[in-house]
Design an enzyme around this catalytic site. Structure first.
Site, PDB file in Angstrom:
ATOM      1  CB  CYS A  11      -1.000  -0.013   1.154  1.00  0.00           C
ATOM      2  SG  CYS A  11      -0.295   0.156   2.790  1.00  0.00           S
ATOM      3  CB  CYS A  83      -4.265   1.564  -1.289  1.00  0.00           C
ATOM      4  SG  CYS A  83      -2.594   2.100  -1.607  1.00  0.00           S
ATOM      5  CB  CYS A  90       4.184   0.186  -7.253  1.00  0.00           C
ATOM      6  SG  CYS A  90       5.593  -0.688  -6.525  1.00  0.00           S
TER       7      CYS A  90
END
Length: 146
Positions: A11, A83, A90
């Site tokens: 997350c 999330c 990322c």
């Protein structure tokens, strides 16, 4: 005996959702899953996440907020993003892993900043219970995502 799968929950800050998911996976699936959690940032453990997990009988105080970079040399079979922000931003995922997105609401954002402590905890409890329900589907859910 079957080899454990390795799973990393990811997350944004590795403070709430991924920490609760790691705790539930340790508690419910440690015989099948080697579990980790990380964030694209590190924000430390959220005290309300620790509190509501303890209410459910799961101690996550031994876990720490970790950055995804700490897992560059770790074999990971699955990354479960919990999330939307982490899923979309990322910078990298471990090589040869399968990325699965299962989003949960951000508990601190479920109540107004001036809400009572109990109202704030209710949001954390709801997400905690949703994450537990998800973890109970593992590893079958992951196998179905292939």
């Amino acid at each position: 005996m079957r080899e454990k799968i390795s799973l990393l929950y990811l997350c944004t800050g590795n403070s709430c959702r991924s920490q609760m998911a790691e705790g539930w996976t340790h508690a419910l699936k440690s015989d099948e899953i080697e579990v980790y959690s990380a964030g694209i940032e590190t924000h430390g453990l959220n005290p309300n996440a620790v509190k509501v997990m303890a209410e459910a009988g799961v101690d996550i105080t031994g876990q720490k907020s970790q950055h995804i970079d700490e897992f560059k040399d770790t074999k990971i079979d699955y990354v479960v993003t919990v999330c939307n922000h982490a899923h979309e931003t990322c910078p990298w995922f471990p090589a040869d892993c399968k990325v699965v997105h299962v989003g949960f609401d951000d508990p601190p954002k479920l109540s107004a900043p001036d809400a009572s402590e109990e109202v704030k905890l209710d949001g954390f409890r709801r997400v905690r219970d949703e994450i537990k329900t998800f973890v109970e589907t593992l590893p079958r859910f992951l196998a179905e995502e292939k």
